[in-house]
Design an enzyme around this catalytic site. Structure first.
Site, PDB file in Angstrom:
ATOM      1  N   VAL B 149       0.787  -1.187  -0.046  1.00 31.76           N
ATOM      2  CA  VAL B 149      -0.005  -0.060   0.006  1.00 31.76           C
ATOM      3  C   VAL B 149       0.969   1.089  -0.025  1.00 31.76           C
ATOM      4  CG1 VAL B 149      -1.510   1.300   1.495  1.00 31.76           C
ATOM      5  CG2 VAL B 149      -1.954  -1.100   1.161  1.00 31.76           C
ATOM      6  N   PRO B 150       1.123   1.946  -1.067  1.00 31.58           N
ATOM      7  CA  PRO B 150       1.974   2.903  -1.461  1.00 31.58           C
ATOM      8  C   PRO B 150       2.025   4.077  -0.645  1.00 31.58           C
ATOM      9  CG  PRO B 150       0.594   2.933  -3.258  1.00 31.58           C
ATOM     10  CD  PRO B 150       0.131   1.817  -2.197  1.00 31.58           C
ATOM     11  N   CYS B 151       2.281   4.187   0.762  1.00 30.12           N
ATOM     12  CA  CYS B 151       2.013   5.427   1.571  1.00 30.12           C
ATOM     13  C   CYS B 151       3.341   6.304   1.205  1.00 30.12           C
ATOM     14  CB  CYS B 151       1.887   5.140   3.073  1.00 30.12           C
ATOM     15  SG  CYS B 151       3.522   4.028   3.725  1.00 30.12           S
ATOM     16  N   HIS B 152       4.271   5.710   0.603  1.00 29.97           N
ATOM     17  CA  HIS B 152       5.403   6.540   0.178  1.00 29.97           C
ATOM     18  C   HIS B 152       4.999   7.697  -1.070  1.00 29.97           C
ATOM     19  CE1 HIS B 152       5.823   3.028  -2.559  1.00 29.97           C
ATOM     20  NE2 HIS B 152       6.139   3.750  -3.467  1.00 29.97           N
ATOM     21  N   ARG B 153       4.067   7.369  -1.654  1.00 26.58           N
ATOM     22  CA  ARG B 153       3.588   8.375  -2.479  1.00 26.58           C
ATOM     23  C   ARG B 153       2.570   9.554  -2.032  1.00 26.58           C
ATOM     24  NH1 ARG B 153       1.330   3.479  -6.208  1.00 26.58           N
ATOM     25  NH2 ARG B 153       3.209   2.439  -6.505  1.00 26.58           N
TER      26      ARG B 153
END
Lengths: 153, 235
Positions: B149-153
């Site tokens: 789940v790309p929370c880095h985006r």
């Protein structure tokens, strides 16, 4: 292709690759970055280079892939960078043409750039993009028609 | 005015500054850092329904055969993602039991396209709580399955990174990786365009790959979208 042969090829084409990238991405930093990444990718994949390809076709394929992906990330298109028009007399015309090119769809714009920077033939363009020669012709014609209309207005 | 002549003059006039060529020459020796080995430095836990946790460590935590399969698949996809060969995760995640607000934040974060970023404030607006940017940040900080789940985006409004569970440097590495990885890849032999990471795309030889910016672009030059990965959903 060994390392030395590759750097010779890279030196030969760097200027032309830059010209294509600059006209597509419209600013120096991005153009330089794109050429850099394309050359690094080509270098990493130099073992898979097959001599049935012209070196230029191969390098332009790698560069097109990088530039098109960069354009994907850009929506809406950026404002033209000021102050790159050259001499004042033809500056206006060049700025007009740069603006008109924005109206041309990405695929056609890329083919126009490759065709006019290095004079790539229809067949070479077809190989670079993996499309048919007829598609190349229709894309170029469509791109130029859009340019003409935009310049007349 | 002859358009051909104008175009020729326009395109050949883009001469690179001399220092740019010198920089390119120097850059040729640079080797990009390989991120692939990082895939083995995570502990992956899963349930029967999907991945439940990803954290620094080693090994897998899976109570059943099925759960183990999810965990192993997650590891493989993670490896491909870090190698720049995958732009989406197909392995299911199991976020059961999370508070409603956090679940909503993570669901929306999962929809931020590969290679793009949104701000905490924008994400807050998307879940219908425009003033909850900080709460969104806290919910993302407790993301049990980062990277997948790309929370880095999700970044700060001013473009700076903000907090990241695996550290500032890792956020930079992931976003740089995504910037250098194309999303839509066509095969010049089949004239089919796939999302990067689709099993069909992974079989395409390097020399037959062309990148497209969108599915309509690809269609305009005679490519059709893959029926397995259905790229029209993302671009």
């Amino acid at each position: 292709m060994d390392e030395r042969a590759f750097s010779r090829v890279a030196e030969t084409y760097a200027g032309r690759l830059y010209a294509v990238a600059y006209r597509l991405l419209r600013n120096r930093a991005d153009a330089e970055d794109a050429v850099q990444r394309a050359l690094m990718k080509a270098f990493a994949a130099r073992a898979s280079y097959s001599p049935r390809w012209a070196v230029s076709t191969w390098l332009y394929r790698v560069l097109s892939n990088v530039c098109i992906d960069e354009l994907r990330r850009r929506r809406p298109p950026p404002e033209p960078a000021p102050g790159h028009g050259g001499r004042a007399a033809d500056g206006v015309e060049r700025a007009d043409l740069a603006r008109a090119l924005d109206a041309v769809p990405r695929e056609a714009r890329l083919l126009l750039a490759l065709h006019y920077v290095d004079g790539l033939s229809y067949l070479e363009l077809a190989r670079v993009r993996g499309i048919s020669v007829n598609t190349v012709k229709s894309q170029l014609a469509r791109g130029k028609a859009i340019l003409r209309r935009a310049l007349e207005n | 005015m002859d358009l051909d002549l104008m175009l020729r003059e326009f395109f050949t006039a883009a001469v690179p500054p001399r220092d740019a060529l010198a920089r390119l020459r120097r850059g040729l020796g640079a080797r990009p850092r390989r991120l692939e080995p990082l895939a083995d430095r995570f502990r992956i836990e899963a349930s029967d329904r999907g991945v439940t946790r990803l954290q620094p460590g080693r090994g897998v935590g899976a109570p059943s055969h099925r759960a183990r399969r999810h965990a192993e698949r997650a590891r493989e996809e993670l490896r491909e993602y870090l190698a720049g060969r995958r732009t989406f995760f197909a392995v299911p995640v199991d976020l059961d039991g999370l508070p409603e607000f956090q679940a909503a934040v993570l669901a929306h974060a999962a929809r931020v396209p590969f290679g793009e970023v949104v701000s905490y404030a924008t994400l807050a607006q998307r879940i219908g709580h425009p003033r909850a940017a900080r709460a969104v940040g806290n919910a993302l900080a407790r993301n049990p399955v980062p990277v997948i789940v790309p929370c880095h985006r999700v970044v700060r409004e001013d473009g700076s990174w903000g907090h990241y569970a695996f550290g500032h440097a890792m956020k930079t590495l992931l976003l740089t990786l995504e910037r250098a990885t194309p999303v839509l890849v066509g095969s010049t032999t089949t004239r089919i365009v796939c999302r990067r990471g689709c099993p069909h795309e992974q079989r395409v030889a390097d020399s037959n790959r062309v990148v497209f910016a969108s599915v309509p672009d690809a269609r305009s030059v005679g490519y059709r979208p893959c029926r397995v990965c259905r790229p029209a959903r993302v671009a």
